[in-house]
Enzyme design. Structure first.
Site, PDB file in Angstrom:
ATOM      1  N   CYS A   1       0.843  -1.196   0.000  1.00  0.00           N
ATOM      2  CA  CYS A   1       0.000   0.000   0.000  1.00  0.00           C
ATOM      3  C   CYS A   1       0.878   1.245   0.000  1.00  0.00           C
ATOM      4  CB  CYS A   1      -0.900  -0.004   1.234  1.00  0.00           C
ATOM      5  SG  CYS A   1      -2.014   1.414   1.347  1.00  0.00           S
TER       6      CYS A   1
ATOM      7  N   CYS B   1      -4.038   1.102   7.838  1.00  0.00           N
ATOM      8  CA  CYS B   1      -3.456   0.269   6.779  1.00  0.00           C
ATOM      9  C   CYS B   1      -3.309  -1.179   7.261  1.00  0.00           C
ATOM     10  CB  CYS B   1      -2.093   0.821   6.375  1.00  0.00           C
ATOM     11  SG  CYS B   1      -1.390   0.011   4.929  1.00  0.00           S
TER      12      CYS B   1
ATOM     13  N   HIS C   1      -8.228   5.262  -7.613  1.00  0.00           N
ATOM     14  CA  HIS C   1      -8.124   6.417  -8.498  1.00  0.00           C
ATOM     15  C   HIS C   1      -8.403   7.730  -7.776  1.00  0.00           C
ATOM     16  CE1 HIS C   1      -8.683   3.181 -11.457  1.00  0.00           C
ATOM     17  NE2 HIS C   1      -7.981   3.969 -12.257  1.00  0.00           N
TER      18      HIS C   1
ATOM     19  N   CYS D   1      -4.229  -0.628  -0.173  1.00  0.00           N
ATOM     20  CA  CYS D   1      -4.846  -1.791   0.481  1.00  0.00           C
ATOM     21  C   CYS D   1      -6.345  -1.529   0.670  1.00  0.00           C
ATOM     22  CB  CYS D   1      -4.171  -2.079   1.819  1.00  0.00           C
ATOM     23  SG  CYS D   1      -4.593  -0.929   3.147  1.00  0.00           S
TER      24      CYS D   1
ATOM     25  N   CYS E   1      -7.220   1.116   3.582  1.00  0.00           N
ATOM     26  CA  CYS E   1      -6.977   2.521   3.231  1.00  0.00           C
ATOM     27  C   CYS E   1      -7.944   2.969   2.133  1.00  0.00           C
ATOM     28  CB  CYS E   1      -5.535   2.708   2.784  1.00  0.00           C
ATOM     29  SG  CYS E   1      -4.315   2.593   4.131  1.00  0.00           S
TER      30      CYS E   1
END
Length: 98
Positions: free
Chosen positions: A13, A21, A32, A54, A57
């Site tokens: 990540c 995380c 995106h 990940c 997140c």
């Protein structure tokens, strides 16, 4: 599926929200950044505006999980992840800067 999207599989990540995380590369996808003018109804941003992210997140930066961050803070975390991902994509030979 683009080469950049495929490259996200198995990567660490790049958003790395402390305390969130999961650090599990098996859950990594391309998240995106929705930059005005690059996306809209039925149109995704280009893959070079994505971050290896990940699942934990991704839930936060997309607003599905609220940890008390503002939209601006979530945008900044994602933008920093995009920049770190761009460095990795260049090292992987998937993008080239002239």
């Amino acid at each position: 599926m683009s080469k950049i999207t495929q490259a996200a599989r198995g990567q660490p990540c790049q958003i790395r929200i402390m305390g969130v995380c999961n650090k599990n590369p098996e859950t990594t996808v391309l998240a995106h950044y929705r930059l005005t003018g690059t996306c809209g109804m039925g149109m995704k941003p280009p893959d070079y505006l994505g971050a290896f992210c990940c699942s934990a997140c991704h839930d936060v930066v997309d607003g599905r999980v609220d940890i008390g961050l503002s939209q601006d803070e979530r945008d900044l975390l994602l933008a920093e992840g995009v920049m770190r991902t761009l460095v990795l994509l260049e090292k992987m030979g998937l993008i080239h800067w002239e």
